[in-house]
Scaffold this active site. Structure first.
Site, mmCIF file in Angstrom:
data_model
loop_
_atom_site.group_PDB
_atom_site.id
_atom_site.type_symbol
_atom_site.label_atom_id
_atom_site.label_comp_id
_atom_site.label_asym_id
_atom_site.label_seq_id
_atom_site.Cartn_x
_atom_site.Cartn_y
_atom_site.Cartn_z
ATOM 1 N N SER A 1 39.715 42.148 30.655
ATOM 2 C CA SER A 1 39.463 40.813 31.176
ATOM 3 C C SER A 1 39.693 39.822 30.036
ATOM 4 O O SER A 1 39.102 39.950 28.972
ATOM 5 C CB SER A 1 38.016 40.750 31.679
ATOM 6 O OG SER A 1 37.711 39.455 32.130
ATOM 7 N N ASP B 1 33.341 39.782 44.178
ATOM 8 C CA ASP B 1 32.482 40.277 43.098
ATOM 9 C C ASP B 1 31.068 39.756 43.360
ATOM 10 O O ASP B 1 30.252 40.437 43.997
ATOM 11 C CB ASP B 1 33.054 39.782 41.755
ATOM 12 C CG ASP B 1 32.170 40.065 40.548
ATOM 13 O OD1 ASP B 1 31.070 40.595 40.712
ATOM 14 O OD2 ASP B 1 32.578 39.737 39.411
ATOM 15 N N ASP C 1 40.531 36.006 38.076
ATOM 16 C CA ASP C 1 39.109 35.957 38.453
ATOM 17 C C ASP C 1 38.603 34.532 38.278
ATOM 18 O O ASP C 1 38.594 33.992 37.173
ATOM 19 C CB ASP C 1 38.305 36.912 37.562
ATOM 20 C CG ASP C 1 36.827 36.973 37.951
ATOM 21 O OD1 ASP C 1 36.438 36.322 38.941
ATOM 22 O OD2 ASP C 1 36.073 37.686 37.263
ATOM 23 N N GLY D 1 32.922 44.750 34.921
ATOM 24 C CA GLY D 1 32.123 44.887 33.702
ATOM 25 C C GLY D 1 31.292 43.652 33.466
ATOM 26 O O GLY D 1 31.585 42.572 33.993
ATOM 27 N N LYS E 1 43.504 41.045 33.476
ATOM 28 C CA LYS E 1 42.826 40.095 34.365
ATOM 29 C C LYS E 1 42.636 38.787 33.612
ATOM 30 O O LYS E 1 42.117 38.779 32.498
ATOM 31 C CB LYS E 1 41.478 40.673 34.782
ATOM 32 C CG LYS E 1 40.567 39.678 35.481
ATOM 33 C CD LYS E 1 39.396 40.403 36.126
ATOM 34 C CE LYS E 1 38.066 39.910 35.615
ATOM 35 N NZ LYS E 1 36.937 40.598 36.251
ATOM 36 N N LEU E 2 43.080 37.693 34.233
ATOM 37 C CA LEU E 2 42.926 36.378 33.620
ATOM 38 C C LEU E 2 41.768 35.643 34.269
ATOM 39 O O LEU E 2 41.725 35.495 35.500
ATOM 40 C CB LEU E 2 44.207 35.546 33.797
ATOM 41 C CG LEU E 2 45.503 36.149 33.265
ATOM 42 C CD1 LEU E 2 46.649 35.168 33.506
ATOM 43 C CD2 LEU E 2 45.397 36.496 31.785
ATOM 44 N N LYS E 3 40.840 35.157 33.468
ATOM 45 C CA LYS E 3 39.804 34.259 33.987
ATOM 46 C C LYS E 3 40.471 32.917 34.265
ATOM 47 O O LYS E 3 41.242 32.421 33.421
ATOM 48 C CB LYS E 3 38.689 34.100 32.958
ATOM 49 C CG LYS E 3 37.852 35.360 32.749
ATOM 50 C CD LYS E 3 36.973 35.678 33.947
ATOM 51 C CE LYS E 3 35.967 36.786 33.611
ATOM 52 N NZ LYS E 3 35.097 37.094 34.773
ATOM 53 N N ASN F 1 35.456 33.455 39.311
ATOM 54 C CA ASN F 1 33.991 33.342 39.205
ATOM 55 C C ASN F 1 33.447 32.163 40.025
ATOM 56 O O ASN F 1 32.655 31.354 39.538
ATOM 57 C CB ASN F 1 33.538 33.236 37.745
ATOM 58 C CG ASN F 1 33.711 34.550 36.983
ATOM 59 O OD1 ASN F 1 34.593 34.665 36.135
ATOM 60 N ND2 ASN F 1 32.898 35.531 37.309
ATOM 61 N N LYS G 1 30.010 46.380 40.739
ATOM 62 C CA LYS G 1 29.249 46.373 39.487
ATOM 63 C C LYS G 1 27.867 46.935 39.810
ATOM 64 O O LYS G 1 27.112 46.311 40.565
ATOM 65 C CB LYS G 1 29.107 44.954 38.947
ATOM 66 C CG LYS G 1 30.411 44.343 38.432
ATOM 67 C CD LYS G 1 30.179 42.924 37.966
ATOM 68 C CE LYS G 1 31.473 42.303 37.425
ATOM 69 N NZ LYS G 1 31.306 40.857 37.175
ATOM 70 N N GLU H 1 39.963 37.261 42.440
ATOM 71 C CA GLU H 1 38.572 37.690 42.510
ATOM 72 C C GLU H 1 37.652 36.478 42.655
ATOM 73 O O GLU H 1 37.768 35.513 41.900
ATOM 74 C CB GLU H 1 38.265 38.445 41.221
ATOM 75 C CG GLU H 1 36.900 39.078 41.148
ATOM 76 C CD GLU H 1 36.724 39.833 39.826
ATOM 77 O OE1 GLU H 1 37.733 40.115 39.144
ATOM 78 O OE2 GLU H 1 35.574 40.102 39.460
HETATM 79 MG MG LIG Z 1 34.327 38.801 38.437
#
Ligand SMILES: [Mg+2]
Length: 366
Positions: A133, A237, A187, A289, A159-161, A189, A261, A212
């Site tokens: 990530s 998530d 992702d 994670g 994975k790119l935030k 968030n 998770k 995500e």
């Molecule tokens: Mg996530």
């Protein structure tokens, strides 16, 4: 299995580099460890709550409080792991605190029985592919350097935030630089709303594995609308805190992939229920994670070895986050992590390393 007492230990783990997401920047991991002591064995659990209630409503001080005030006193003294879940069930929420306690009891029981966590969960694989990530950066060139470094280390998926203002351009840059074969996902968030659907549709040409948690953690209905309006598969998530949530999300069409998770869903037994449910519905899962130390990482790697985990997880090497872990470090071999085979979670903290990072300990007699 008689429990004689429980230790709550707070440790401070400096990160190798700041980790930035749409909800904040972390420079140090503030971790609560739970150690369950029985005459036959000790067990460890790691609480994945963060210092502040930003990823979810839980936070480390709150987890410690609910453990000492409610969860630990409710524990049956002769606890088996299923009895733990039943005893904690009346207390609403606090899944990360419950997961840490249940995992420590499970670890102690498995160590006493000489059985590995992977074998207990029903895992078949002996190693799992490792993704990484990548946090939000100050510039696209800085991001490309970071991704290049992770690919050199052998990570098999990036994975790119993302967040508003850091989405289409970084995704485009990484796709153009590293080519169409790179396994790439994003992702958010929970940083967007449904009115951003046309903007999120601009990610469609880049062939992402998934996006995500684009929308709020508590809105499955809007995710189901979004999923019909963009081509990129939607993965949830933060929204999935139980098997019931997963069932609702699947029947609404709110996601086609689930990030599991164990801390977020209340433990490894619930995580396995979600895995089984998703597998029965043809919904792929992968293991996320929460910047775990080796203690939490070991159990996650065991879970990720179950057959429904068909996408690479965020089960990175220890060195992704920590210069020195509290256990023997997890290291990449050919882009994979080995599934621990020893009893319980298969690793234990090394006493000298643990002492160095310990901030406080508290012993609770049972
Ligand atoms: Mg996530």
């Amino acid at each position: 299995m008689k429990i004689t007492g429980i230790e709550l230990r707070r440790i401070a783990m400096p990160l190798v580099a700041p980790f930035r997401t749409s909800f904040g920047t972390e420079t140090e991991r503030d971790v609560l460890l739970v150690r369950v002591v029985t005459p036959d064995a000790e067990g460890w659990g790691e609480c994945v709550a963060m210092s502040g209630p930003l990823y979810s409503p839980e936070y480390v001080d709150g987890a410690a409080d609910v453990l000492r005030r409610f969860l630990i006193p409710a524990l049956p003294r002769h606890a088996d792991v299923h009895a733990v879940g039943r005893a904690l069930h009346p207390f609403k929420g606090h899944r990360m605190a419950k997961a840490a306690l249940e995992t420590a009891v499970l670890d102690a029981r498995l160590r006493a029985a000489g059985q590995s966590m992977a074998s207990f969960l029903g895992a078949a694989a002996t190693r799992v592919p490792a993704g990484v990530s990548v946090g939000i950066m100050d510039s696209v060139p800085q991001l490309l350097d970071a991704v290049s470094g992770y690919l050199d280390e052998g990570y098999v998926r990036i994975k790119l935030k993302i967040q508003p203002g850091w989405d289409v351009e970084p995704v485009r840059a990484v796709r153009e630089r590293f080519g169409p074969d790179l396994l790439l996902q994003a992702d958010a968030n929970a940083a967007y709303t449904l009115t951003d659907a046309p903007h999120l549709g601009r990610l469609d040409p880049f062939g992402l594995l998934l996006i995500e948690q684009p929308l709020a953690h508590d809105d499955l209905v809007q995710h189901s609308h979004l999923a019909r309006r963009i081509a990129t598969p939607v993965c949830l998530d933060e929204s999935i805190e139980s098997a019931e949530h997963a069932a609702a999300a699947i029947s609404l069409g709110a996601c086609s992939i689930v990030n599991i998770k164990p801390g977020r869903v209340g433990g490894y037994l619930e995580a396995r229920r979600i895995h089984d449910l998703c597998r029965a519905h043809g919904v792929a899962v992968w293991c996320g994670g929460m910047l775990e130390t080796g203690i939490g990482r070991a159990a996650n790697v065991a879970l990720a070895a179950l057959p429904g985990f068909t996408l690479p997880g965020d089960t990175s090497a220890s060195g992704r986050y920590f210069a020195t872990d509290v256990t023997e470090p997890f290291e990449l071999r050919d882009g994979h992590l080995d599934v621990p085979t020893g009893p319980g979670i298969g690793v234990a903290p090394l006493p000298d390393l643990l002492r160095e990072v310990t901030v406080s300990t508290e012993w609770i007699d049972l």
